[in-house]
Design a protein around this motif. Structure first.
Motif, PDB file in Angstrom:
ATOM      1  N   ASN A 237       0.825  -1.210   0.000  1.00 13.27           N
ATOM      2  CA  ASN A 237       0.000   0.000   0.000  1.00 13.27           C
ATOM      3  C   ASN A 237       0.858   1.257   0.000  1.00 13.27           C
ATOM      4  N   VAL A 238       2.020   1.154  -0.640  1.00 18.13           N
ATOM      5  CA  VAL A 238       2.954   2.261  -0.714  1.00 18.13           C
ATOM      6  C   VAL A 238       2.389   3.348  -1.635  1.00 18.13           C
ATOM      7  N   GLY A 239       2.823   4.577  -1.416  1.00 20.71           N
ATOM      8  CA  GLY A 239       2.578   5.617  -2.414  1.00 20.71           C
ATOM      9  C   GLY A 239       1.229   6.291  -2.361  1.00 20.71           C
ATOM     10  N   GLU A 240       0.580   6.312  -1.210  1.00 23.34           N
ATOM     11  CA  GLU A 240      -0.734   6.975  -1.127  1.00 23.34           C
ATOM     12  C   GLU A 240      -0.547   8.483  -1.032  1.00 23.34           C
ATOM     13  N   ILE A 241       0.022   9.029  -2.100  1.00 22.87           N
ATOM     14  CA  ILE A 241       0.310  10.470  -2.112  1.00 22.87           C
ATOM     15  C   ILE A 241      -0.985  11.287  -2.101  1.00 22.87           C
ATOM     16  N   GLY A 242      -2.079  10.681  -2.535  1.00 17.96           N
ATOM     17  CA  GLY A 242      -3.384  11.358  -2.503  1.00 17.96           C
ATOM     18  C   GLY A 242      -3.799  11.731  -1.094  1.00 17.96           C
ATOM     19  N   HIS A 243      -3.205  11.054  -0.111  1.00 16.85           N
ATOM     20  CA  HIS A 243      -3.549  11.349   1.282  1.00 16.85           C
ATOM     21  C   HIS A 243      -2.396  12.016   2.013  1.00 16.85           C
ATOM     22  N   MET A 244      -1.503  12.638   1.232  1.00 22.97           N
ATOM     23  CA  MET A 244      -0.502  13.510   1.841  1.00 22.97           C
ATOM     24  C   MET A 244      -1.230  14.792   2.266  1.00 22.97           C
ATOM     25  N   VAL A 245      -1.027  15.189   3.516  1.00 19.69           N
ATOM     26  CA  VAL A 245      -1.748  16.356   4.037  1.00 19.69           C
ATOM     27  C   VAL A 245      -1.033  17.639   3.617  1.00 19.69           C
ATOM     28  N   LEU A 246      -1.738  18.496   2.882  1.00 29.11           N
ATOM     29  CA  LEU A 246      -1.150  19.750   2.412  1.00 29.11           C
ATOM     30  C   LEU A 246      -1.728  20.951   3.142  1.00 29.11           C
ATOM     31  N   ASP A 247      -2.856  20.764   3.811  1.00 32.88           N
ATOM     32  CA  ASP A 247      -3.486  21.863   4.545  1.00 32.88           C
ATOM     33  C   ASP A 247      -4.106  21.271   5.806  1.00 32.88           C
ATOM     34  N   VAL A 248      -3.439  21.478   6.956  1.00 31.34           N
ATOM     35  CA  VAL A 248      -3.883  20.802   8.190  1.00 31.34           C
ATOM     36  C   VAL A 248      -5.288  21.236   8.615  1.00 31.34           C
ATOM     37  N   ASN A 249      -5.723  22.400   8.152  1.00 30.36           N
ATOM     38  CA  ASN A 249      -7.081  22.855   8.478  1.00 30.36           C
ATOM     39  C   ASN A 249      -8.021  22.736   7.274  1.00 30.36           C
ATOM     40  N   GLY A 250      -7.597  21.991   6.283  1.00 28.23           N
ATOM     41  CA  GLY A 250      -8.359  21.908   5.034  1.00 28.23           C
ATOM     42  C   GLY A 250      -9.599  21.040   5.161  1.00 28.23           C
ATOM     43  N   PRO A 251     -10.277  20.817   4.022  1.00 23.75           N
ATOM     44  CA  PRO A 251     -11.514  20.028   4.045  1.00 23.75           C
ATOM     45  C   PRO A 251     -11.277  18.588   4.502  1.00 23.75           C
ATOM     46  N   ARG A 252     -12.278  18.059   5.189  1.00 24.45           N
ATOM     47  CA  ARG A 252     -12.186  16.692   5.718  1.00 24.45           C
ATOM     48  C   ARG A 252     -12.157  15.687   4.557  1.00 24.45           C
ATOM     49  N   CYS A 253     -11.226  14.728   4.633  1.00 26.39           N
ATOM     50  CA  CYS A 253     -11.109  13.691   3.596  1.00 26.39           C
ATOM     51  C   CYS A 253     -11.779  12.410   4.079  1.00 26.39           C
ATOM     52  N   TRP A 254     -12.221  11.578   3.155  1.00 29.48           N
ATOM     53  CA  TRP A 254     -12.844  10.308   3.522  1.00 29.48           C
ATOM     54  C   TRP A 254     -11.897   9.390   4.284  1.00 29.48           C
ATOM     55  N   CYS A 255     -10.572   9.641   4.178  1.00 28.72           N
ATOM     56  CA  CYS A 255      -9.608   8.785   4.877  1.00 28.72           C
ATOM     57  C   CYS A 255      -9.533   9.114   6.362  1.00 28.72           C
ATOM     58  N   GLY A 256     -10.088  10.268   6.760  1.00 31.28           N
ATOM     59  CA  GLY A 256     -10.047  10.654   8.169  1.00 31.28           C
ATOM     60  C   GLY A 256      -9.236  11.914   8.419  1.00 31.28           C
TER      61      GLY A 256
END
Ligand SMILES: [Zn+2]
Length: 410
Positions: A237-256
């Motif tokens: 499950n390497v490489g989940e760059i889609g869930h790299m956090v770029l804005d700590v106060n940003g919109p909530r993601c389905w990943c949590g």
């Protein structure tokens, strides 16, 4: 190459010699002995077995050395085929490759959407049979099916994990079900890892390179190859760059988390932003439905590629967030090269390429030491399916080797 062959198990030796023949084009037994470090007797025995299996053919005679004729050998590409299937919410792409990795047939059909897994699997089996008939590929030559799938995977339990758009696939035994339906061996791998394998296979990457493939379909994934090997992490499950956090106060993601790249830059986000402008919606004929995300995003990307100013702004914003995620990735991993692959880059890839290149060359920590080259995939939307087929060729023809072992293929 010799160091890989000497001391290997019998099966590894067998497949390594096969691969030397594949990469060498036309070779003699003497050349094989030189390149592998094996004795002439061992090479003769292995070559005899490969000839008996139909995997290679004798193709004439080379110059004689010391009075002895040299029979030339080459791969018999039509002797075996592999199927690669890229399983995505919006589309399913099939490729059939021969033993040499050349694509001999391709088909694109509707994505998995909200159909139940069993319905999709039955459809895949039917579409595959149709493709084999059209392409006149003998089913007996198939070594197996490789599936490039998005979403979390549990390779130990052979199931797919969460995919926010396709929750019914949670814990679905994809390998076993498709294997039973088609009576063929099935291997499943992360789609971004497959794209990296596909890029490596089509040969644009030196075997020694450390490179990453960013795969964009519904979300983003990063496939990593280091020194000719796929890097998988502890559970593929390497490489989940889609869930790299770029804005700590940003919109909530389905990943949590909050402010993940996927929330800020994925096709869905581009479409949502566009839907806020009614005149743009009517001008580009956007639907806004989740089921139409791929179509809507492609319409915006095509407009951007034709310099529509507002579409360019939307794509550039997505590309900007991606560049920040890749900046962190390359600062962490010290990459030589990053390839942008997958259907998400089909229409406005040049804009992503420009923005990402500029940001990396301006800000990468190692920019004074070496550049980080960014390129667009030549395999286009085929790259994940092609990588999945390659994976099958490796895992079925080299069964005792880990399927990630690419060093022998080049
Ligand atoms: Zn997330």
């Amino acid at each position: 190459m010799a160091k890989h062959v000497k001391g290997a198990t019998a099966v590894e030796t067998h497949s390594a010699v096969l691969d030397l023949i594949r990469s060498g084009g036309v070779v003699s037994r003497i050349e094989l002995a030189d390149r592998s470090g094996l004795t002439g007797a061992s090479i003769s025995r292995i070559v005899r077995q490969l000839l008996d299996d139909g995997l290679i053919v004798e193709t004439g005679f080379g110059d004689s050395t010391g009075g002895k004729r040299r029979t030339l050998l080459q791969l018999n590409p039509k002797s075996r085929h592999a199927v690669g299937v890229s399983l995505d919410f919006a589309s399913i792409t099939y490729v059939i490759t021969d033993l040499g990795g050349q694509v001999v047939a391709r088909l694109e059909s509707a994505g998995i959407g909200h159909e139940s897994p069993q319905v999709v699997i039955t459809r895949i089996a039917g579409e595959l049979e149709g493709l084999l008939r059209t392409a006149r590929v003998d089913r007996d030559t198939l070594v197996g099916i490789g599936i490039a799938a998005a979403g979390r995977q549990d390779s130990r339990h052979h199931v797919l994990r969460a995919n926010p758009e396709a929750t019914e696939w949670e814990l679905f035994a994809l390998e076993d079900t498709l294997g039973a339906e088609t009576d063929l061996p099935v291997v499943v791998e992360n789609d971004s890892t497959c794209a990296a394998i596909g890029e490596f296979w089509v040969g644009r990457i030196p075997a020694s390179a450390d490179f990453a493939t960013v795969y964009l379909a519904t979300g983003f994934g990063l496939g990593l190859v280091t020194n000719g090997d796929v890097y998988r992490g502890s559970s593929s499950n390497v490489g989940e760059i889609g869930h790299m956090v770029l804005d700590v106060n940003g919109p909530r993601c389905w990943c949590g988390s909050r402010g993940c790249l996927e929330m800020l830059a994925a096709p869905r986000r581009i479409v949502d932003l566009a839907m806020q402008a009614p005149d743009l919606v009517s001008e580009l004929d956007l639907s806004g439905d989740v089921a139409d995300t791929r179509r809507d995003a492609a319409l915006i990307a095509r407009a951007a590629a034709q310099d529509h100013p507002r579409a360019v702004t939307l794509i550039e914003e997505s590309a900007f967030y991606l560049s920040k995620a890749l900046l962190s990735a390359t600062n962490l991993l010290d990459l030589d090269q990053i390839i942008l692959a997958g259907p998400g880059f089909s229409d406005a890839g040049e804009i992503y390429l420009r923005v990402v290149s500029e940001e990396l060359n301006r800000l990468s920590f190692v920019r004074a030491v070496h550049p980080t080259k960014v390129g667009l995939s030549t395999a286009g939307s085929n790259s994940a399916a092609l990588g999945a087929a390659t994976l099958v060729l490796h895992s079925r023809l080299t069964p005792h080797q880990t399927s990630s072992r690419l060093a022998l293929s080049r």
